[in-house]
Design a protein around this motif. Structure first.
Motif, mmCIF file in Angstrom:
data_model
loop_
_atom_site.group_PDB
_atom_site.id
_atom_site.type_symbol
_atom_site.label_atom_id
_atom_site.label_comp_id
_atom_site.label_asym_id
_atom_site.label_seq_id
_atom_site.Cartn_x
_atom_site.Cartn_y
_atom_site.Cartn_z
ATOM 1 N N THR A 29 -4.123 5.716 8.293
ATOM 2 C CA THR A 29 -4.385 6.197 6.938
ATOM 3 C C THR A 29 -3.198 5.982 6.022
ATOM 4 O O THR A 29 -3.081 6.636 4.991
ATOM 5 C CB THR A 29 -4.747 7.697 6.956
ATOM 6 O OG1 THR A 29 -3.684 8.437 7.583
ATOM 7 C CG2 THR A 29 -6.042 7.938 7.696
ATOM 8 N N GLY A 30 -2.311 5.068 6.385
ATOM 9 C CA GLY A 30 -1.119 4.830 5.574
ATOM 10 C C GLY A 30 -1.400 4.168 4.248
ATOM 11 O O GLY A 30 -0.571 4.195 3.347
ATOM 12 N N ASP A 31 -2.567 3.519 4.108
ATOM 13 C CA ASP A 31 -2.978 2.911 2.843
ATOM 14 C C ASP A 31 -1.917 1.961 2.303
ATOM 15 O O ASP A 31 -1.473 2.065 1.166
ATOM 16 C CB ASP A 31 -3.298 3.997 1.813
ATOM 17 C CG ASP A 31 -4.088 3.434 0.630
ATOM 18 O OD1 ASP A 31 -4.686 2.350 0.786
ATOM 19 O OD2 ASP A 31 -4.083 4.060 -0.441
ATOM 20 N N GLY A 32 -1.493 1.016 3.135
ATOM 21 C CA GLY A 32 -0.520 0.023 2.709
ATOM 22 C C GLY A 32 0.891 0.308 3.166
ATOM 23 O O GLY A 32 1.772 -0.536 3.026
ATOM 24 N N THR A 33 1.144 1.488 3.712
ATOM 25 C CA THR A 33 2.474 1.835 4.192
ATOM 26 C C THR A 33 2.770 1.094 5.490
ATOM 27 O O THR A 33 1.976 1.116 6.429
ATOM 28 C CB THR A 33 2.580 3.350 4.438
ATOM 29 O OG1 THR A 33 2.213 4.043 3.259
ATOM 30 C CG2 THR A 33 4.001 3.733 4.836
ATOM 31 N N ARG A 34 3.920 0.452 5.544
ATOM 32 C CA ARG A 34 4.335 -0.253 6.758
ATOM 33 C C ARG A 34 5.159 0.712 7.603
ATOM 34 O O ARG A 34 6.273 1.090 7.227
ATOM 35 C CB ARG A 34 5.125 -1.512 6.421
ATOM 36 C CG ARG A 34 4.278 -2.591 5.737
ATOM 37 C CD ARG A 34 5.108 -3.807 5.367
ATOM 38 N NE ARG A 34 5.648 -4.489 6.537
ATOM 39 C CZ ARG A 34 5.004 -5.420 7.238
ATOM 40 N NH1 ARG A 34 3.772 -5.767 6.889
ATOM 41 N NH2 ARG A 34 5.577 -6.000 8.274
ATOM 42 N N ILE A 35 4.598 1.116 8.730
ATOM 43 C CA ILE A 35 5.219 2.114 9.588
ATOM 44 C C ILE A 35 5.820 1.445 10.819
ATOM 45 O O ILE A 35 5.130 0.732 11.549
ATOM 46 C CB ILE A 35 4.187 3.171 10.025
ATOM 47 C CG1 ILE A 35 3.575 3.860 8.802
ATOM 48 C CG2 ILE A 35 4.840 4.210 10.946
ATOM 49 C CD1 ILE A 35 2.462 4.842 9.146
ATOM 50 N N GLY A 36 7.091 1.680 11.025
ATOM 51 C CA GLY A 36 7.743 1.243 12.255
ATOM 52 C C GLY A 36 7.785 2.415 13.207
ATOM 53 O O GLY A 36 8.168 3.518 12.826
#
Length: 367
Positions: A29-36
């Motif tokens: 559900t990050g909606d475009g967030t790049r999560i490492g």
């Protein structure tokens, strides 16, 4: 120009509390967030790492050991460096600690890091509502872990009655005074409570890789289509979730001021942040000799930092803050900040900045 920093969020909780479920929810559900993600499994078979594999833009998986047991801080820096490098374009890093990890040691290692591209983003302690009493017996250190958390996620809250839930919330409030307690089911918490969303679909769309979000949307579309064939007696947990679930609500309060802020009054406000206020972000204008830079503010839990940098050419000087929390009094917060405005003529001298400047240097004891 100040270095763009990436928040490092520690996701902790004992075995079975729902950390991996929460992480998967954030990824989806990050909606475009790049999560490492740094997935810290305890044991030789990386079950948690397998669960999130392919669902995250970059991942460092640690097997057969506990990250918090690393003696040399530079060892963690090696993993963080891989995710924080500009080429990775990561927006936030999440460390999913093992169920046996010591979160205080993880925080210490993040704060002691030499990497100027990362900043502490908070400790999220996930608590199993249904198994809280048994977990507390098996792991007495649970009380201490909850006590140092910046936010407590009370997961599986749908599995206990209302009376038991209210009693448990009261217990957590005693263990972590002033900290938000977010009740949820299936780890479904709005990501914006923990970190800012990324630039969205339009960011480098031509080269953006197929992410877990894309796969999730496609799967959701297929499931919705299949739902037309459901006879109404389906017991899939996601279906139960759609019909009625505990929603982890939060509030976002904005404050702006064209007038400069009085340093001492603002520090009094920041030092006595009200219960439920989890994050503060934005920038501040002080009309104080030799301190008229743009002071970017980053606060999460008790952690606070200011980052001074020159005002961009043509940008109007002023203060813009966003406060995020649960159960906070928006009008009261705005009123308190309005009282922090500098009176006219300016009465703040250079000595009034001492409290602010304490939090400019990145020091381990700040948290």
């Amino acid at each position: 120009m100040a270095t763009q920093q990436i928040p490092v969020v520690v996701l902790a909780g004992f075995l079975g509390s729902g950390k991996t479920t929460l992480l998967n929810h954030l990824l989806g559900t990050g909606d475009g967030t790049r999560i490492g993600a740094i997935v810290n499994d305890f044991g030789s078979i990386e079950i948690d790492a397998m669960t999130v594999a392919g669902q995250v833009d970059s991942m460092v998986s640690l097997g057969n050991g506990c990250l918090c047991c690393a003696v040399d801080t530079s060892e963690l820096d090696t993993y963080l460096e891989r995710l924080a490098r500009p080429a990775a374009r990561i927006d936030v890093i999440v460390i999913e600690a093992s169920g046996l990890a010591e979160p205080q040691e993880l925080i210490r290692m993040i704060l002691a890091s030499d990497n100027d591209r990362i900043v502490y983003g908070g400790l999220i302690e996930v608590v199993d509502a249904a198994e809280f009493d048994d977990t507390r017996v098996r792991h007495p250190e649970l009380d201490r872990h909850v006590g140092i958390a910046d936010i407590v996620v009370l997961n599986k809250a749908d599995r206990i009655g209302d009376a038991a839930l209210q009693e448990l919330i009261g217990t957590l409030a005693d263990l972590a005074p002033g900290r938000p307690v977010i009740c949820t089911a299936y780890g479904r918490v709005d990501p914006e409570l923990f970190f800012d969303r990324g630039p969205g679909e339009g960011h480098d769309a031509a080269v953006r890789q197929l992410s877990f979000e894309d796969l999730l949307r496609e799967a959701a579309a297929n499931e919705d289509a299949a739902a037309h064939h459901c006879d109404g007696h389906c017991d899939h947990p996601d279906h139960a979730h759609r019909e009625g679930h505990l929603h982890a609500a939060y509030q976002s309060v904005e404050f702006t001021s064209a007038e400069p802020m009085h340093p001492r009054r603002l520090m009094d406000f920041l030092d006595s942040r009200p219960a439920g206020l989890y994050r503060i972000k934005g920038f501040v204008h002080f009309d104080v000799p030799e301190n008229r830079q743009k002071f970017t503010l980053h606060a999460v839990g008790d952690f606070l930092r200011f980052y001074p940098e020159p005002w961009p050419k043509g940008e109007a000087r002023g203060t813009q803050l966003v406060m995020i929390g649960s159960g906070i009094d928006a009008p009261a917060l705005r009123k308190e900040l309005e009282n922090c405005r500098e009176s006219t003529p300016p009465e703040a001298g250079a000595h009034s900045m001492w409290g602010v400047l304490r939090y400019v240097a990145a020091r381990e004891e700040d948290w």
